[in-house]
Design a protein around this motif. Structure first.
Motif, PDB file in Angstrom:
ATOM      1  N   UNK A  38       0.804  -1.212   0.000  1.00 32.92           N
ATOM      2  CA  UNK A  38       0.000   0.000   0.000  1.00 32.92           C
ATOM      3  C   UNK A  38       0.837   1.262   0.000  1.00 32.92           C
ATOM      4  N   UNK A  39       2.101   1.146   0.430  1.00 37.83           N
ATOM      5  CA  UNK A  39       3.020   2.281   0.471  1.00 37.83           C
ATOM      6  C   UNK A  39       3.747   2.470  -0.846  1.00 37.83           C
ATOM      7  N   UNK A  40       3.479   1.586  -1.811  1.00 40.71           N
ATOM      8  CA  UNK A  40       4.170   1.662  -3.101  1.00 40.71           C
ATOM      9  C   UNK A  40       3.196   1.805  -4.269  1.00 40.71           C
ATOM     10  N   UNK A  41       1.964   2.192  -3.966  1.00 42.75           N
ATOM     11  CA  UNK A  41       1.010   2.488  -5.023  1.00 42.75           C
ATOM     12  C   UNK A  41       0.199   1.323  -5.546  1.00 42.75           C
ATOM     13  N   UNK A  42       0.186   0.191  -4.834  1.00 41.15           N
ATOM     14  CA  UNK A  42      -0.552  -0.980  -5.317  1.00 41.15           C
ATOM     15  C   UNK A  42      -1.854  -1.240  -4.552  1.00 41.15           C
TER      16      UNK A  42
END
Length: 289
Positions: free
Chosen positions: A138-142
């Motif tokens: 969630x912290x990498x845009x997914x």
């Protein structure tokens, strides 16, 4: 120590439509195949509700111990606000995810579709690693992709499959529609949080697309379900009744398209979720006849 009302708020009840809508839509697709099973639908609903509450508590815990929620705008964060101890929130998250696992195992055992255990396991892992672990996706845009997969494709098609033993074009259309609605809820949430996420180093898809790109994405996502309604309505004309839910999105579209920020975007999350649930319920009615 957190009160009961604070625990309820921490569970984020406004997100529950994201769990209910896919089960409702999947059940509608099962009805269209004359394969409705009330107890399988009920078990699927309980699994979905346990998962979403579990992921909400897990998100609260993981973001809280990282300090991501210290300046967050929006609903109460139990750990970030210091309202509840991190270990207590962690136990609540694990209890909910564990309950989802037990209920899912019961559903698989009673239906006999054992391969669905793998999908259930992926859903639980997806719930935890959304913001948990050393490198939460969630912290990498997914996050938006995961929501589309788990609360769209898996939620709708899984519910359909445990009742009918197969999938259908109606089920796939409903899965994509609900998945887009669910993504829109998260996009609105992350649009609101762009400033604080940038400060904390949380690189959501919204922070990567920027303010304008995120607003365009939201408007696109809430349009897709109605385009699918038109496509499915060629075969099932009664599905056009789902267009009565479009006015429910009017204020949200105005808020997002009009450049509203911060707390002004909070109603957009609620209204998008309610529109999704209403769309799913009316889809059941249409497909039942």
């Amino acid at each position: 120590m957190a009160t009961v009302s604070e625990w309820i708020e921490g569970a984020r009840p406004r997100t529950l439509p994201n769990a209910i809508a896919p089960v409702v839509a999947g059940t509608g697709a099962a009805i269209a195949l004359d394969a409705f099973s009330w107890w399988r639908a009920l078990l699927a609903l309980l699994v979905a509700l346990s998962l979403i509450v579990g992921v909400n508590f897990a998100n609260d815990y993981s973001d809280g111990i990282r300090g991501t929620d210290e300046n967050r705008v929006g609903p109460l964060r139990l750990v970030g606000s210091g309202t509840a101890a991190p270990k207590a929130v962690l136990r609540a998250a694990l209890a909910c995810l564990g309950l989802a696992g037990v209920l899912g195992l019961a559903l698989v055992a009673l239906s006999g579709y054992w391969w669905l255990l793998a999908m259930g396991g992926l859903c639980i892992l997806g719930a935890w690693f959304y913001t948990g672990g050393k490198k939460p996706y969630g912290y990498y845009g997914f996050g938006e992709i995961a929501v589309f997969v788990f609360f769209g494709l898996a939620g709708v098609l899984g519910t359909l499959y445990v009742q009918a033993g197969r999938v259908s074009w109606e089920g796939l259309g409903c899965a994509v529609a609900v998945g887009c609605f669910s993504m829109a809820v998260l996009v609105a949430n992350n649009l609101r949080d762009i400033p604080t996420d940038l400060e904390s180093g949380k690189r959501t898809l919204a922070t990567r697309l920027g303010d304008r790109g995120t607003r365009r994405m939201y408007l696109t996502l809430v349009t897709v379900p109605y385009l699918l309604t038109i496509a499915l309505g060629v075969v099932h004309p009664l599905l056009f009744i789902t267009f009565v839910t479009a006015p429910m999105l009017l204020k949200s579209v105005q808020a997002v398209g009009g450049g509203r920020k911060g707390r002004e975007l909070i109603p957009a999350l609620r209204d998008t979720g309610l529109a999704m649930l209403a769309w799913a319920v009316l889809s059941v009615v249409a497909l039942a006849f």
